[in-house]
Design a protein around this motif. Structure first.
Motif, short mmCIF file in Angstrom:
data_model
loop_
_atom_site.label_atom_id
_atom_site.label_comp_id
_atom_site.label_asym_id
_atom_site.label_seq_id
_atom_site.Cartn_x
_atom_site.Cartn_y
_atom_site.Cartn_z
N ALA A 186 99.88 58.25 93.21
CA ALA A 186 99.35 56.89 93.24
C ALA A 186 98.08 56.81 92.40
CB ALA A 186 99.05 56.47 94.67
N ALA A 187 97.87 55.64 91.84
CA ALA A 187 96.66 55.41 91.05
C ALA A 187 95.77 54.43 91.79
CB ALA A 187 97.03 54.86 89.68
N ALA A 188 94.48 54.72 91.83
CA ALA A 188 93.55 53.81 92.47
C ALA A 188 93.26 52.63 91.55
CB ALA A 188 92.24 54.54 92.80
N GLY A 189 92.56 51.66 92.08
CA GLY A 189 92.18 50.50 91.28
C GLY A 189 93.09 49.33 91.54
N ARG A 190 92.67 48.16 91.11
CA ARG A 190 93.43 46.95 91.35
C ARG A 190 94.77 46.96 90.65
NH1 ARG A 190 91.03 41.31 90.38
NH2 ARG A 190 93.18 40.92 90.92
N ALA A 191 95.78 46.50 91.36
CA ALA A 191 97.09 46.36 90.74
C ALA A 191 97.01 45.26 89.70
CB ALA A 191 98.12 46.00 91.81
N VAL A 192 97.69 45.46 88.58
CA VAL A 192 97.69 44.45 87.53
C VAL A 192 98.65 43.33 87.90
CG1 VAL A 192 98.15 43.99 85.10
CG2 VAL A 192 97.14 46.18 85.79
N PRO A 202 89.42 37.79 91.98
CA PRO A 202 89.08 39.03 92.69
C PRO A 202 89.76 39.10 94.05
CG PRO A 202 87.25 37.49 92.78
CD PRO A 202 88.25 36.90 91.83
N VAL A 203 90.07 40.31 94.46
CA VAL A 203 90.72 40.55 95.74
C VAL A 203 89.68 41.01 96.75
CG1 VAL A 203 92.44 41.92 96.98
CG2 VAL A 203 92.89 41.18 94.62
N LEU A 204 89.56 40.27 97.86
CA LEU A 204 88.70 40.68 98.96
C LEU A 204 89.58 41.14 100.11
CD1 LEU A 204 85.82 40.83 100.22
CD2 LEU A 204 86.26 38.56 101.18
N GLY A 205 89.57 42.43 100.39
CA GLY A 205 90.29 42.94 101.54
C GLY A 205 89.60 42.49 102.82
N VAL A 206 90.39 42.14 103.84
CA VAL A 206 89.83 41.64 105.10
C VAL A 206 90.48 42.41 106.25
CG1 VAL A 206 89.44 39.65 106.57
CG2 VAL A 206 89.52 39.35 104.08
N SER A 207 89.66 43.10 107.04
CA SER A 207 90.16 43.85 108.19
C SER A 207 89.47 43.34 109.45
CB SER A 207 89.89 45.35 108.02
OG SER A 207 90.10 46.04 109.25
N LEU A 280 95.27 53.36 102.55
CA LEU A 280 94.16 53.75 101.67
C LEU A 280 94.40 53.22 100.26
CD1 LEU A 280 91.53 55.43 101.37
CD2 LEU A 280 92.99 57.37 100.74
N LEU A 281 95.64 53.28 99.80
CA LEU A 281 95.99 52.75 98.49
C LEU A 281 95.76 51.25 98.44
CD1 LEU A 281 97.15 53.28 95.66
CD2 LEU A 281 99.45 52.98 96.64
N GLU A 282 96.13 50.54 99.52
CA GLU A 282 95.88 49.09 99.58
C GLU A 282 94.39 48.80 99.43
OE1 GLU A 282 97.54 46.30 99.89
OE2 GLU A 282 99.60 46.96 100.24
N VAL A 283 93.57 49.55 100.14
CA VAL A 283 92.12 49.32 100.07
C VAL A 283 91.60 49.62 98.68
CG1 VAL A 283 89.88 50.13 100.93
CG2 VAL A 283 91.76 49.70 102.54
N SER A 284 92.12 50.66 98.04
CA SER A 284 91.66 51.04 96.70
C SER A 284 91.90 49.94 95.68
CB SER A 284 92.35 52.33 96.24
OG SER A 284 93.68 52.09 95.79
N ARG A 285 92.84 49.06 95.96
CA ARG A 285 93.19 47.99 95.03
C ARG A 285 92.41 46.70 95.27
NH1 ARG A 285 99.73 49.36 95.08
NH2 ARG A 285 99.62 50.96 93.45
N CYS A 286 91.46 46.76 96.19
CA CYS A 286 90.60 45.60 96.45
C CYS A 286 89.33 45.71 95.61
CB CYS A 286 90.21 45.55 97.93
SG CYS A 286 91.60 45.29 99.06
N ASP A 287 88.77 44.54 95.27
CA ASP A 287 87.49 44.52 94.55
C ASP A 287 86.32 44.67 95.50
OD1 ASP A 287 88.23 43.86 91.67
OD2 ASP A 287 89.34 42.33 92.77
N ALA A 296 88.51 50.87 108.22
CA ALA A 296 88.60 50.03 107.03
C ALA A 296 87.38 50.28 106.15
CB ALA A 296 88.69 48.56 107.42
N LEU A 297 86.21 50.38 106.77
CA LEU A 297 84.98 50.65 106.02
C LEU A 297 84.98 52.07 105.46
CD1 LEU A 297 82.50 48.97 108.54
CD2 LEU A 297 83.41 47.99 106.43
N ILE A 298 85.49 53.02 106.24
CA ILE A 298 85.56 54.40 105.75
C ILE A 298 86.53 54.51 104.58
CG2 ILE A 298 86.20 56.76 106.37
CD1 ILE A 298 85.15 56.17 109.19
N TYR A 299 87.68 53.81 104.68
CA TYR A 299 88.62 53.80 103.55
C TYR A 299 87.93 53.24 102.31
CZ TYR A 299 92.95 54.50 106.33
OH TYR A 299 93.96 55.00 107.12
#
Length: 385
Positions: A186-192, A202-207, A280-287, A296-299
């Motif tokens: 898997a690659a980190a960073g926002r999905a294109v 921008p993507v804001l993850g919400v937990s 973790l991959l989902e979180v990595s793709r958030c801005d 969620a914060l630790i991820y």
């Protein structure tokens, strides 16, 4: 590195809040298993885990390890008898905020192992809050007789000292999840995004989670997110760490946002499945991430994603403090203007946030292997079978 015939094999029971499909706790287990394998290899130790689980069949499928029923005394006793030791942790196991049964259960597992003559290891636990003083002796006895004690923050160490555990026996380490890797390949960073316009939002993850019975905390969260969306286009991606509860809490907030998102803004619910590395991959793709769940914060820290924490428990404040941060609000008070201002700063200057907190985050990542390293060394050098 020791290889071949020099390698010793140890069966180690792992006790924690496992098998409930809570992404944070499952991430703790995955992190511990990976760290034990890595540090065991480095120290010439082959560690065979036996996990105490609410759903042993699921745990075995998910992690490829042996698992037994955590609430069946005979199963637990047999597993401990056939083992070479017990790991208790990680997570917030020794606290009485969620139930008066939690501390007696986990300390009973530790004491049973000790009565059977098995070494016990406390793995990066968050201790407290402990509001019932009659539980102090249960914790004190378990800790004093353990071969190794590590906690995930200074506040937990101070609590143990206050109830009579010697300071020199306590190691303060990060939460194990700080060392969790992304899924293989898997690659980190926002999905294109497919559309150029969507990619610019921008993507804001919400937990979020249910906490107040009247739901006022979720209402305040909805107001804060609506304020941010009124100022700029934003893609709110809700991340349920504990299903189905967090998904239900997310839907409540999404319903309250209905009709309040300005042009270009949207809200969606992610479905990453049970594997913690996929979350973790989902979180990595958030801005950036707005999180109420500790993991969620630790991820987010793990993946260097700028974050805003909403505090409902001291453990949130304690983790943020280790990064030099404070909560943006609590379940009792969240100012929409303050939240939107803070979120805008993160989204506008993510690189500045990363540079400011990079050193603290890298230190936690490196230290996350310490408990597994200590346990592997103790098994190899001081504990005979």
């Amino acid at each position: 590195m020791v290889t071949g015939t020099d390698k010793k094999n140890y069966r180690i029971v792992i006790s924690g809040y496992y098998g409930f499909r809570n992404s944070g706790d499952e991430a703790v287990l995955r992190s511990i298993l990976l760290a034990l394998a890595e540090q065991g290899e480095a120290n010439g130790v082959q560690i065979q885990p036996i996990v105490l689980s609410a759903d042993p069949a699921w745990t075995s499928r998910m992690y490829g390890v042996e698992a037994v029923r955590r609430m069946y005394p005979k199963d637990v006793l047999n597993a401990l008898r056939a083992s070479d030791g017990l790991i208790s942790g990680g997570g917030s196991l020794l606290q009485d905020a969620t139930s008066a049964k939690t501390i007696p259960y986990y300390t009973a597992i530790i004491k049973l192992a000790q009565w059977l003559g098995k070494p016990t290891f406390i793995y990066s636990q968050g201790i407290g809050p402990v509001n019932r003083r009659w539980m102090d002796p249960l914790i004190r006895s378990s800790m004093r007789k353990s071969a190794y004690v590590s906690v995930r923050d200074a506040e937990s160490a101070e609590l143990l000292k206050r109830i009579g555990v010697a300071a020199g026996r306590i190691e303060v380490v990060p939460d194990p999840v700080m060392g969790l890797p992304l899924p293989a390949g898997a690659a980190a960073g926002r999905a294109v995004a497919a559309a150029g316009e969507a990619a610019a939002v921008p993507v804001l993850g919400v937990s979020l989670r249910h906490w107040r019975k009247d739901g006022a905390d979720l209402g305040r969260a909805a107001d804060a997110l609506a304020e941010l969306a009124s100022r700029r286009p934003v893609r709110l991606r809700f991340l349920p760490f504990h299903t189905p509860d967090d998904a239900e809490a997310s839907k409540v907030v999404m319903e309250r946002l209905s009709g309040r998102l300005a042009g270009g803004s949207s809200a969606e619910l992610a479905a990453p499945g049970d594997d913690p590395q996929q979350m973790l991959l989902e979180v990595s793709r958030c801005d950036a991430l707005f999180g109420m769940r500790l993991h969620a914060l630790i991820y987010a820290a793990n993946q260097m994603v700028p974050m805003l924490g909403l505090s409902y428990d001291p453990k949130i404040d304690q983790f943020l403090h280790r990064l030099g941060l404070t909560p943006v609000g609590t379940t009792e008070q969240l100012d929409p203007i303050v939240f939107a201002d803070s979120a805008q700063r993160l989204l506008d200057d993510a690189n500045g946030w990363k540079e400011e907190h990079r050193e603290a985050i890298e230190r936690l990542r490196q230290q996350s292997q310490q408990p597994a390293q200590q346990i592997a060394q103790l098994l190899r050098h001081t504990i005979s079978r």
